[in-house]
Design a protein around this motif. Sequence first.
Motif, PDB file in Angstrom:
ATOM      1  N   GLY A  67      82.053 -48.702  63.376  1.00 24.80           N
ATOM      2  CA  GLY A  67      82.105 -49.557  64.558  1.00 24.80           C
ATOM      3  C   GLY A  67      83.121 -50.670  64.408  1.00 24.80           C
ATOM      4  N   LEU A  68      83.210 -51.215  63.198  1.00 25.20           N
ATOM      5  CA  LEU A  68      84.182 -52.272  62.937  1.00 25.20           C
ATOM      6  C   LEU A  68      85.610 -51.747  63.092  1.00 25.20           C
ATOM      7  CD1 LEU A  68      84.675 -55.193  61.957  1.00 25.20           C
ATOM      8  CD2 LEU A  68      84.704 -54.283  59.648  1.00 25.20           C
TER       9      LEU A  68
ATOM     10  N   GLY B  88      86.245 -51.041  66.776  1.00 25.74           N
ATOM     11  CA  GLY B  88      86.411 -52.311  67.483  1.00 25.74           C
ATOM     12  C   GLY B  88      87.740 -52.969  67.170  1.00 25.74           C
TER      13      GLY B  88
ATOM     14  N   GLY C   4      90.614 -53.581  69.913  1.00 25.69           N
ATOM     15  CA  GLY C   4      91.108 -54.946  70.110  1.00 25.69           C
ATOM     16  C   GLY C   4      92.604 -55.040  69.914  1.00 25.69           C
TER      17      GLY C   4
END
Length: 144
Positions: free
Chosen positions: A6-7, A10, A14
Amino acid sequence: MKGKIGLVVGFGAGYVFGTRAGRARYEQIKKQWLKVWHLDPVQLQVTRVQEYAKAQVAAVPAALWTGAVKVVKAASAAGTPEQRLHSAVDATKDAADDVADTVKDAAADAERTTKAKTAAKPAATPKPAAKSKSAAKKTTPEAE
């Protein structure tokens, strides 16, 4: 592991949406992403997820409908309002347990199916080793 994925996702999203490099950099990132997306291991996982989702779609709505019917019957049964409320709450808990069991069963079925399909695929046969140039040039004593 899920947190790390998820990091990374993300961070990537971004960067793509927040970059000031413009359209050219976006297209470059998109091109690389599509290369990764079309890799065989990625597509294998996509297929597994699709099969899992299909199994869930088939199993869960029936359990939800059955649970909703039980709750409505319990709420409309004879008795005092308090008794009907307790009956409806109990029916809701039972229905939630039934849905959870259905989801677990469907997940187990999907996992067994994907494992069986993975095990059924034949292993890739190794390619024969290429002959070296020096081995090809050597002649046998009988050929001379």
